[in-house]
Scaffold this motif. Structure first.
Motif, PDB file in Angstrom:
ATOM      1  N   LEU A  54       1.720  -1.128  -1.878  1.00 50.15           N
ATOM      2  CA  LEU A  54       2.138  -1.816  -0.657  1.00 50.15           C
ATOM      3  C   LEU A  54       1.082  -1.672   0.432  1.00 50.15           C
ATOM      4  CD1 LEU A  54       4.354  -3.289   0.916  1.00 50.15           C
ATOM      5  CD2 LEU A  54       5.428  -1.101   1.341  1.00 50.15           C
ATOM      6  N   SER A  55       0.322  -0.549   0.369  1.00 47.20           N
ATOM      7  CA  SER A  55      -0.655  -0.303   1.433  1.00 47.20           C
ATOM      8  C   SER A  55      -1.754  -1.369   1.431  1.00 47.20           C
ATOM      9  CB  SER A  55      -1.266   1.085   1.283  1.00 47.20           C
ATOM     10  OG  SER A  55      -1.815   1.226   0.000  1.00 47.20           O
ATOM     11  N   TYR A  56      -2.001  -1.996   0.265  1.00 45.99           N
ATOM     12  CA  TYR A  56      -2.992  -3.069   0.231  1.00 45.99           C
ATOM     13  C   TYR A  56      -2.564  -4.188   1.170  1.00 45.99           C
ATOM     14  CZ  TYR A  56      -5.260  -7.325  -1.477  1.00 45.99           C
ATOM     15  OH  TYR A  56      -5.938  -8.511  -1.552  1.00 45.99           O
ATOM     16  N   ILE A  57      -1.290  -4.529   1.109  1.00 46.84           N
ATOM     17  CA  ILE A  57      -0.777  -5.619   1.929  1.00 46.84           C
ATOM     18  C   ILE A  57      -0.750  -5.253   3.404  1.00 46.84           C
ATOM     19  CG2 ILE A  57       1.344  -6.876   2.429  1.00 46.84           C
ATOM     20  CD1 ILE A  57       1.691  -7.353  -0.441  1.00 46.84           C
ATOM     21  N   THR A  58      -0.236  -4.053   3.709  1.00 47.30           N
ATOM     22  CA  THR A  58      -0.145  -3.681   5.130  1.00 47.30           C
ATOM     23  C   THR A  58      -1.546  -3.513   5.712  1.00 47.30           C
ATOM     24  OG1 THR A  58       0.158  -1.405   4.423  1.00 47.30           O
ATOM     25  CG2 THR A  58       2.134  -2.614   5.050  1.00 47.30           C
ATOM     26  N   ASP A  59      -2.462  -2.888   4.946  1.00 46.97           N
ATOM     27  CA  ASP A  59      -3.840  -2.752   5.428  1.00 46.97           C
ATOM     28  C   ASP A  59      -4.449  -4.129   5.683  1.00 46.97           C
ATOM     29  OD1 ASP A  59      -3.636  -0.097   5.265  1.00 46.97           O
ATOM     30  OD2 ASP A  59      -4.995   0.185   3.546  1.00 46.97           O
ATOM     31  N   GLY A  60      -4.252  -5.021   4.719  1.00 43.89           N
ATOM     32  CA  GLY A  60      -4.818  -6.353   4.824  1.00 43.89           C
ATOM     33  C   GLY A  60      -4.344  -7.064   6.084  1.00 43.89           C
ATOM     34  N   LEU A  61      -3.061  -6.944   6.371  1.00 46.08           N
ATOM     35  CA  LEU A  61      -2.525  -7.628   7.544  1.00 46.08           C
ATOM     36  C   LEU A  61      -2.991  -6.964   8.844  1.00 46.08           C
ATOM     37  CD1 LEU A  61       0.986  -8.471   6.144  1.00 46.08           C
ATOM     38  CD2 LEU A  61      -0.711 -10.116   6.909  1.00 46.08           C
ATOM     39  N   GLN A  62      -3.127  -5.637   8.814  1.00 53.28           N
ATOM     40  CA  GLN A  62      -3.647  -4.922   9.992  1.00 53.28           C
ATOM     41  C   GLN A  62      -5.063  -5.401  10.301  1.00 53.28           C
ATOM     42  OE1 GLN A  62      -1.974  -3.406  11.907  1.00 53.28           O
ATOM     43  NE2 GLN A  62      -0.342  -2.272  10.869  1.00 53.28           N
ATOM     44  N   VAL A  63      -5.874  -5.433   9.230  1.00 52.61           N
ATOM     45  CA  VAL A  63      -7.263  -5.860   9.401  1.00 52.61           C
ATOM     46  C   VAL A  63      -7.299  -7.286   9.951  1.00 52.61           C
ATOM     47  CG1 VAL A  63      -9.403  -6.434   8.187  1.00 52.61           C
ATOM     48  CG2 VAL A  63      -8.187  -4.331   7.631  1.00 52.61           C
ATOM     49  N   PHE A  64      -6.446  -8.130   9.381  1.00 51.28           N
ATOM     50  CA  PHE A  64      -6.408  -9.516   9.838  1.00 51.28           C
ATOM     51  C   PHE A  64      -6.083  -9.591  11.329  1.00 51.28           C
ATOM     52  CE2 PHE A  64      -3.946 -13.282  10.903  1.00 51.28           C
ATOM     53  CZ  PHE A  64      -4.846 -14.276  10.558  1.00 51.28           C
ATOM     54  N   ARG A  65      -5.132  -8.799  11.749  1.00 51.23           N
ATOM     55  CA  ARG A  65      -4.739  -8.818  13.152  1.00 51.23           C
ATOM     56  C   ARG A  65      -5.910  -8.384  14.042  1.00 51.23           C
ATOM     57  NH1 ARG A  65       0.839  -6.244  14.534  1.00 51.23           N
ATOM     58  NH2 ARG A  65      -0.102  -4.360  13.688  1.00 51.23           N
TER      59      ARG A  65
END
Lengths: 118, 133, 289
Positions: free
Chosen positions: C79-90
């Motif tokens: 799940l951390s792949y997704i949350t990290d990805g979205l954090q980075v995107f933000r």
């Protein structure tokens, strides 16, 4: 409403089919004892297969009926107590230690036969 | 919480009525057959206590359906003599009626939650809950 | 305002994607996705960032997100792949929008942050929900599997049933055991039920209490319960704890218990041929050669 008591040779057969209220239970106790007295039966099978619940009152009446019949020389076996009923009784803390039991009517009769040595 | 349904306990036959209604509600909520028997038996004990000691009262049922759990709440209300020594009635084998003395401690074991409030000469309220496993 | 930011983000999506990919790739080093091939990682990243942009354009299109999360779950990525990805995107998007604007005051920054948060939030919520949904599903499957294992009942022969218990017994399981035991005894018409506790590591007062209750319930339905598999240390604990198991039969081994069960049901095991006879036959056949 009364619970029917049937005579089969020197045994009495009772099958409780309905929801029992306190009054019916007491009435049944009286009926059974007088029937034992009249018929001179030596064994009784009470089948509880269709009984969905037994609370402490009915348990006490049943336990009493067993002891009373014993005093009058008739052995009583309770049969067909459902799992849910058994679990509830154990939860209530009622173990009915002095009451003989059997899985079904057939085995109840066999048990009476063995115990009475006939 | 849905509106509660109540049964008045006045006659002996009302005990049967209360436990039948309780079992029906428990079945609808989704209790298994063993828990249905537990609930019906607990209701029978509570209703009999009202009939024996307070002469009249009420058994009420609430269906609890929240995010976390589902269950049934059974409340017994009466305005009878009340219980003077709660510790004593919760002991196994204590009886004043010649019964088995399994009533209230038994109800506590049959249900998941048990709460007893009693004021002498005012009445008694017993609230018990069972959760769907 | 929001529309304006959205336009900037979408118009310059290539630049943002570029920066995002670089950042994500740097996260890959020595991290959760280390064992994944570069190609797969690359293509998944592109898909991910596309999903993010589709979602922003369509005000949260759920179908694409659902499909993507399903894919990630099946790949077994954390799940951390997704949350990290979205954090980075933000982070990247906010940076980018700020760098594209002339006047930057605190109001403006807070507006940008708010807008980007609004784009990302529904995505995070949905993806996390999909993930936890799949976990809950697995958990419930395992619970069912465990329940099936937890109280097996073996009708070994007419009138005799065995319930072998393995593992720790807690209150929940004890209830299950009791119900299975009683239902099974009636279903198989068992006059004797053998409860084997060889595999129960610890018998404390609570476990003993549950076992006694089960045995008493078995008696109520009209059958007999024999407790077998009592190891020496269990016998010691039972006596030391002052537990009274005297009311129903116990045996040290399943074999002895089974013998008692046969006696109760009026049966016994006999050898078809005695050993002596066997020996004689053997000698006879040797003589013949």
């Amino acid at each position: 409403m009364r619970i029917p008591i049937l005579k089969l040779h020197h045994y009495l057969l009772v099958s409780i089919q309905t929801e029992i209220d306190d009054h019916t239970a007491i009435q049944f106790q009286e009926d059974l004892l007088s029937k034992i007295h009249k018929s001179g039966s030596s064994g009784v099978v009470i089948d509880l297969t269709s009984v969905e619940m037994i609370d402490s009152f009915i348990a006490k009446v049943l336990g009493d009926v067993v002891t009373m019949s014993d005093l009058m020389g008739a052995k009583v076996v309770l049969t067909g107590i459902q799992p849910a009923v058994a679990i509830t009784l154990i939860d209530l803390g009622i173990h009915m230690k002095n009451v003989p039991t059997a899985l079904n009517l057939e085995q109840g009769l066999t048990k009476l036969h063995q115990e009475l040595g006939e | 919480m849905k509106p509660q349904s109540c049964v008045n306990i006045k006659k002996e036959w009302d005990i049967v009525g209360a436990r039948q209604l309780g079992r029906e509600i428990a079945k609808k909520i989704g209790f298994g057959i063993v828990d249905q028997a537990r609930i019906a038996t607990a209701i029978s004990e509570l209703a009999r206590n009202i009939y024996l000691y307070a002469e009249q009262g009420q058994i009420c049922f609430d269906v609890i359906d929240t995010m976390e759990h589902k269950g049934i709440c059974v409340t017994a209300n009466d305005s009878g003599p009340g219980i003077s020594d709660i510790g004593q009635v919760m002991q196994d084998g204590y009886t004043t009626s010649g019964g088995l003395g399994a009533g209230l401690p038994g109800v506590k074991r049959l249900m998941d939650e048990f709460d007893l409030k009693s004021v002498e000469n005012k009445g008694t309220q017993i609230k018990t809950t069972k959760w769907v496993r | 305002m929001d529309q304006q930011f959205k336009r900037i983000a979408i118009e310059h999506s290539d630049a943002i994607v570029q920066r995002w990919l670089e950042e994500i790739n740097s996260l890959k080093e020595g991290n959760y996705t280390a064992s994944i091939s570069d190609e797969l990682f690359e293509s998944t990243n592109r898909e991910f960032v596309n999903v993010i942009f589709t979602s922003i354009k369509n005000q949260g299109s759920t179908a694409a997100v659902e499909e993507f999360s399903e894919k990630i779950i099946n790949l077994g990525w954390p799940l951390s792949y997704i949350t990290d990805g979205l954090q980075v995107f933000r982070r990247e998007t906010v940076d980018y929008i700020l760098s594209q604007s002339d006047k930057v005051d605190s109001d403006f920054i807070s507006n940008v942050l708010k807008s980007v948060d609004l784009w990302v939030e529904p995505l995070i919520r949905q993806l996390v929900n999909e993930y936890s949904g799949s976990w809950e599903h697995i958990l419930s499957l395992q619970r069912v599997a465990l329940q099936e294992l937890s109280a097996p009942l073996i009708p070994v022969m007419d009138k005799i049933t065995i319930m072998p218990l393995v593992g720790t017994i807690d209150t929940e399981r004890a209830k299950l055991i009791m119900e299975n035991l009683l239902e099974g005894a009636i279903k198989h018409n068992s006059e004797v039920v053998l409860m084997d506790i060889t595999g129960v590591p610890v018998v404390d007062t609570m476990v003993a209490h549950h076992i006694i209750q089960a045995a008493e319930a078995v008696r109520l339905i009209g059958s007999t319960c024999i407790l077998v598999g009592i190891r020496p240390e269990i016998a010691q604990t039972i006596v030391n704890l002052g537990i009274d198991l005297g009311k129903f039969p116990t045996k040290s081994s399943l074999r002895k218990g089974f013998k008692t069960a046969l006696e109760i049901t009026n049966r016994k095991v006999i050898d078809l041929k005695s050993q002596e006879e066997d020996a004689e036959n053997l000698m006879g056949s040797l003589d013949g050669e």
